[in-house]
Design an enzyme around this catalytic site. Sequence first.
Site, short mmCIF file in Angstrom:
data_model
loop_
_atom_site.label_atom_id
_atom_site.label_comp_id
_atom_site.label_asym_id
_atom_site.label_seq_id
_atom_site.Cartn_x
_atom_site.Cartn_y
_atom_site.Cartn_z
N CYS A 19 0.85 -1.20 0.00
CA CYS A 19 0.00 0.00 0.00
C CYS A 19 0.88 1.25 0.00
O CYS A 19 1.82 1.36 0.78
CB CYS A 19 -0.91 -0.01 1.23
SG CYS A 19 -1.75 1.56 1.53
N CYS B 60 -6.10 0.97 6.83
CA CYS B 60 -5.01 1.82 6.35
C CYS B 60 -4.75 2.98 7.33
O CYS B 60 -3.61 3.25 7.70
CB CYS B 60 -5.37 2.37 4.97
SG CYS B 60 -3.96 3.02 4.07
ZN LIG Z 1 -2.81 1.08 3.50
#
Ligand SMILES: [Zn+2]
Lengths: 214, 310
Positions: free
Chosen positions: B257, B288
Site C-alpha cells: 500500500c 489503512c
Molecule cells: Zn494502507
Amino acid sequence: MPDRTETFAGGFANAVFDSQAVFRTLMDCMARPGQTGEVTLSLAPPAPLGIAAGAVMLTLCDHDTPVWLSPKLSQSPVPGWLAFHGGAPLTTERHEARFAFFEGRAPLPSLGAFALGSQEYPDRSTTLIIEVASLDNGQPLTLSGPGIRDTAGIAPNGLPADFLRQWSGNGALFPRGVDVVLTAGRRLVALPRTCKITAKTLTESVAETPASEG
Amino acid sequence: MSAPHTEPVTAPESAGEAELAAYNFAYLDEQTKRMIRRAILKAIAIPGYQVPFASREMPMPYGWGTGGVQVTAAIIGPEDVLKVIDQGADDTTNAVSIRAFFQKVAAVRATTHTADATIIQTRHRIPEHTLKEGQVLVYQVPIPEPLRFLEPRETETRKMHALEEYGLMHVKLYEDIARHGRIATTYAYPVKVHGRYVMDPSPTPKFDNPKMHRSEALQLFGAGREKRIYAVPPHTDVVSLDFEDHPFEVQQFDRPCALCGATHVYLDEVVLDDRGGRMFVCSDTDYCETRQAEGHVGEMLATSEREAAE
Ligand SMILES: [Zn+2]
C-alpha cells in the site's frame, strides 16, 4: 377455565427491546451450539412453561406460525397466554407445526412426525423447544459441527430417553430435519440440525484427565 | 439520508398505527422482525442454504443494500456498535446513508473501527482486521443464487441445490480455464459451505474468500430484491471451488500500500493525475488509517514527507 391473571400477565415488559435481547441470545446460541444463553429479563410464563421457553415463544411465535404443545402444556394456561401475547394458532398436527414446546419430563414423540422440510425447502421445518432439569449436571455430551471450533460440551439432565438415538437419525436427513432448543429455567442451549452429539464414554473422560494435567 | 423517508409497506389499518409505525425501533415493525429472525435462525441451522423471506420495502432503493439493512434491523439492539462499509470504505455515500439511517431509527453507536464494532454491514469487502467471536458480519447481496447465470429458472436452481447437482458450475469454471488458462472469475467467486451448499459470497473480491473459512464471526447475508437470507455460522468450512490442476488462488499485488506499506491486503488503484500517475492503496480505509496512525509509512507518504522536508 384458565386463570385470567395468568393469561394476561407475565409477558414482556417491553416487547420491542425484550424480544430483541432474547433473539440475540438465541441467535448467538444457534450460531455456537453448546454455548449457554440466559434470559435475564423479567418474564413469568404460566407453569409448566419455563422462563427461557416462554421467552422464545413470545420472541418467535405469531399468527404465521402454527404451534404444537405437548399434552400437558395444552391443558395448562399456556394456550391462553400464547393466544394473548403471541396470537399464534395451535395445531395438533405435528407436521404442520413451526414450533413445538415440551415441559420437563414430557415424553418425546418421534422427531420424524414433525415438519422436516423438503429437499428443496429444508427451512420449512419444526423447531422443538424442550425443557430439561438442568444443562450442566447430567450426562456429559460432546458436540461438534458448524459453530464449534473443535468440540463443545454440555451435560443436560433430564433429556428425553431416546433423544440421542433420534437426534442421530435427524442428522442423517440433512439438509432436512428439525432444530432443537433445550431450555432449563432461564437458560438455553441450541442444537441446530448440523450439530453432532456423542455421549462421552468413561474411557474418554479418564483419558482426558492426564492430558489436561500435562 | 438522500432517499426520501417513505411509509412502511405493511399497510397500516389506522392513522394511529401509521403514526406508531413511524417510530418503530430499527424501522421494521415487530411482525416483520419476527419473520426475519425466524429466517435467520433457519439460515444458521442450514449453512449456505438460501431461506426465502418476505422482503419489505425500505426507505432506500434496491441496490442500496435493502437486504442487508433488513437483516441488520432485525438483529440490532441498543447495545450494538455498528460499522458500515462500502468497497472497504466507511465514507462512501451508501455507507454513510445506511449508518445515518440506523443512528436515526435505532439510536445506536457507530464506529469506523472494525475491532470496536459488534455488527458490520458490508458491501463488496470483508475487513482486513480479523473478525472475532461476538461480531456479526452482514453482507448486502444483489444476486444470492450462484447458479442463476447458468440457469435462470428458480425451480431448476432449487432442484440443483436439493440434489447437490453442481456439475454445471464446475463446467463453467473449467471453460474459464480452457479460454483464459486460469479461472477468470475474480468477484463473487463461488464457495461450498460445510461441504454441502454452493453459495455466492456476494460480489466481494475472491481475495476475501479465505477470510470466510472458519471465521470466528457469524456471517449473515441479505438479498432484498431477491428475498433471500443465508448464513455461515462461525468455525464453518467455506471452500472456494477449484480443480486439482488449477487450485484456487487469491489476487496477488506486486507492491505494498502506497500510504501505509501494508502487504497481503486488497489494494485499490487510485489515479493521481492526467499523466498516468497512479498509486495502489488499501481498499479497507479503517485498516489503512489505523496503520498510518501506528506510524507505518508507505512509499507515497514517505515521498511527500521528504518533499515537505526539503
Ligand atoms: Zn494502507
